[in-house]
Motif scaffolding. Structure first.
Motif, PDB file in Angstrom:
ATOM      1  N   ASN A   1    -149.139  58.792  47.073  1.00 29.10           N
ATOM      2  CA  ASN A   1    -149.937  57.903  47.906  1.00 29.10           C
ATOM      3  C   ASN A   1    -149.159  56.674  48.383  1.00 29.10           C
ATOM      4  O   ASN A   1    -149.534  56.041  49.363  1.00 29.10           O
ATOM      5  CB  ASN A   1    -151.199  57.467  47.165  1.00 29.10           C
ATOM      6  CG  ASN A   1    -150.922  56.939  45.781  1.00 29.10           C
ATOM      7  OD1 ASN A   1    -150.163  57.529  45.005  1.00 29.10           O
ATOM      8  ND2 ASN A   1    -151.525  55.821  45.452  1.00 29.10           N
ATOM      9  N   HIS A   2    -148.056  56.319  47.699  1.00 26.38           N
ATOM     10  CA  HIS A   2    -147.290  55.128  48.100  1.00 26.38           C
ATOM     11  C   HIS A   2    -146.083  55.445  48.985  1.00 26.38           C
ATOM     12  O   HIS A   2    -145.375  54.536  49.403  1.00 26.38           O
ATOM     13  CB  HIS A   2    -146.821  54.361  46.860  1.00 26.38           C
ATOM     14  CG  HIS A   2    -147.943  53.749  46.095  1.00 26.38           C
ATOM     15  ND1 HIS A   2    -148.815  52.834  46.651  1.00 26.38           N
ATOM     16  CD2 HIS A   2    -148.374  53.933  44.817  1.00 26.38           C
ATOM     17  CE1 HIS A   2    -149.718  52.475  45.753  1.00 26.38           C
ATOM     18  NE2 HIS A   2    -149.480  53.135  44.629  1.00 26.38           N
TER      19      HIS A   2
ATOM     20  N   HIS B   1    -149.590  65.240  42.782  1.00 24.44           N
ATOM     21  CA  HIS B   1    -149.747  63.800  42.580  1.00 24.44           C
ATOM     22  C   HIS B   1    -151.235  63.465  42.675  1.00 24.44           C
ATOM     23  O   HIS B   1    -151.798  63.404  43.763  1.00 24.44           O
ATOM     24  CB  HIS B   1    -148.948  63.085  43.682  1.00 24.44           C
ATOM     25  CG  HIS B   1    -148.718  61.652  43.403  1.00 24.44           C
ATOM     26  ND1 HIS B   1    -147.738  61.204  42.562  1.00 24.44           N
ATOM     27  CD2 HIS B   1    -149.357  60.538  43.845  1.00 24.44           C
ATOM     28  CE1 HIS B   1    -147.780  59.889  42.507  1.00 24.44           C
ATOM     29  NE2 HIS B   1    -148.751  59.459  43.280  1.00 24.44           N
TER      30      HIS B   1
ATOM     31  N   ASP C   1    -142.930  59.228  37.962  1.00 23.01           N
ATOM     32  CA  ASP C   1    -142.724  58.132  38.920  1.00 23.01           C
ATOM     33  C   ASP C   1    -141.685  57.106  38.430  1.00 23.01           C
ATOM     34  O   ASP C   1    -141.887  56.464  37.402  1.00 23.01           O
ATOM     35  CB  ASP C   1    -144.046  57.399  39.192  1.00 23.01           C
ATOM     36  CG  ASP C   1    -145.178  58.352  39.588  1.00 23.01           C
ATOM     37  OD1 ASP C   1    -145.208  59.485  39.071  1.00 23.01           O
ATOM     38  OD2 ASP C   1    -146.030  57.948  40.391  1.00 23.01           O
TER      39      ASP C   1
ATOM     40  N   HIS D   1    -148.498  60.490  39.076  1.00 33.46           N
ATOM     41  CA  HIS D   1    -149.377  59.451  39.631  1.00 33.46           C
ATOM     42  C   HIS D   1    -150.025  58.542  38.588  1.00 33.46           C
ATOM     43  O   HIS D   1    -150.145  57.347  38.821  1.00 33.46           O
ATOM     44  CB  HIS D   1    -150.477  60.031  40.539  1.00 33.46           C
ATOM     45  CG  HIS D   1    -151.457  59.008  41.049  1.00 33.46           C
ATOM     46  ND1 HIS D   1    -151.088  58.010  41.931  1.00 33.46           N
ATOM     47  CD2 HIS D   1    -152.764  58.798  40.775  1.00 33.46           C
ATOM     48  CE1 HIS D   1    -152.161  57.253  42.198  1.00 33.46           C
ATOM     49  NE2 HIS D   1    -153.180  57.708  41.498  1.00 33.46           N
TER      50      HIS D   1
ATOM     51  N   GLU E   1    -142.118  57.577  44.441  1.00 33.97           N
ATOM     52  CA  GLU E   1    -143.051  56.811  45.300  1.00 33.97           C
ATOM     53  C   GLU E   1    -143.151  55.319  44.959  1.00 33.97           C
ATOM     54  O   GLU E   1    -143.594  54.542  45.795  1.00 33.97           O
ATOM     55  CB  GLU E   1    -144.455  57.444  45.274  1.00 33.97           C
ATOM     56  CG  GLU E   1    -145.138  57.300  43.929  1.00 33.97           C
ATOM     57  CD  GLU E   1    -146.651  57.134  44.012  1.00 33.97           C
ATOM     58  OE1 GLU E   1    -147.229  57.310  45.079  1.00 33.97           O
ATOM     59  OE2 GLU E   1    -147.237  56.807  42.961  1.00 33.97           O
TER      60      GLU E   1
HETATM   61 FE   LIG Z   1    -149.286  57.396  43.049  1.00 29.58          FE
END
Ligand SMILES: [Fe+2]
Ligand SMILES: [Fe+2]
Length: 259
Positions: A67-68, A151, A8, A176, A39
């Motif tokens: 998730n982002h 992730h 990330d 993640h 993300e």
């Molecule tokens: Fe994440």
């Protein structure tokens, strides 16, 4: 073929450091293909057009998400238009963008699959089922190489899906947690594996955030306005060497640089 996968990219520090070092890393290590998880690349979280463009311009061929990815509504159009900027495939069909892309290198076709975990996470489709479907699609398209960014939060879920993919994909890496794990290896079936690549973000931080703010949040459970940490920056990831004929991973190298 040498494939570089980076964890990330977090905020301005992560983006600017990446821009500085990625061309050099690509050249020095003889990298043919590069995937970055983007993300958290926007300041204040999520991903936007400017930060995705910056990651591509730094030398990434594909950007994966998590998730982002859906945090910024203004990014949805970009997700629909740029087929090399992914979001997890196990979100529903109605979600913007795609969870898999095929990159044609001429001599070989590479499929990149992005999935998200469901343990301590959102109740989206079971990633085992989505993975099966994506691998089938990749095989139908004659992709010799298949790469997976999973992730997810829980190490056991990541390992289980990694073993499930063993022998069917060239490399399987987690993202993640923003913390690099010490288990880079080649599974018996020939899949290169690491539970988490780590991150491209501030070394002295909690997931890229100033530590005292993370402490405050966890100690008092009150709303905190997160600020990104500065200073030294980690560039975390892994290189997977893959045989283009068999699609098997033949070598691995950890990337853990402090800039
Ligand atoms: Fe994440
Ligand atoms: Fe992240």
């Amino acid at each position: 073929m040498k494939i570089l996968c980076l964890g990330d990219v977090v905020s301005k520090l992560g983006r600017e450091t990446l821009q500085k070092v990625l061309p050099k890393i690509r050249q020095e290590k003889g990298i043919d293909f590069c995937i970055c998880n983007g993300e958290n690349s926007a300041d204040g979280n999520g991903i936007i057009k400017q930060t995705a463009d910056q990651i591509f311009n730094s030398g990434a061929d594909v950007i994966t998400g998590g998730n982002h990815t859906f945090r910024r509504k203004e990014f949805y159009e970009y997700l629909e238009q740029n087929k090399f900027c992914l979001r997890p495939a196990n979100y529903g069909e109605a979600a913007p963008g795609k969870g898999m892309c095929i990159y044609d290198m001429g001599r070989v076709k590479i499929a990149v699959i992005n999935l998200m975990g469901v343990v301590f996470s959102e109740a989206i489709e079971n990633p085992f089922d989505t993975l099966d479907r994506c691998i089938e699609n990749a095989k139908d398209e004659n992709c010799k190489l298949i790469l997976v960014d999973f992730h997810a939060e829980a190490t056991a879920e990541k390992k289980a899906l990694g073993y499930y993919a063993d022998g069917r994909v060239s490399a399987f890496f987690g993202t993640h947690t923003h913390t690099q794990t010490n288990d880079l290896q080649i599974f018996e079936g020939g899949t290169g594996y690491i539970t988490d690549l780590g991150m491209c973000g501030a070394k002295h931080s909690v997931l890229g955030i100033k530590p005292y703010l993370a402490i405050e949040k966890q100690k008092y459970h009150l709303p905190v306005r997160f600020e990104n940490a500065e200073g030294e920056c980690l560039i975390n990831g892994a290189v997977f060497e893959v045989d283009e004929q068999t699609g098997k991973c033949t070598g691995t190298e950890l990337v853990n640089i402090t800039v």
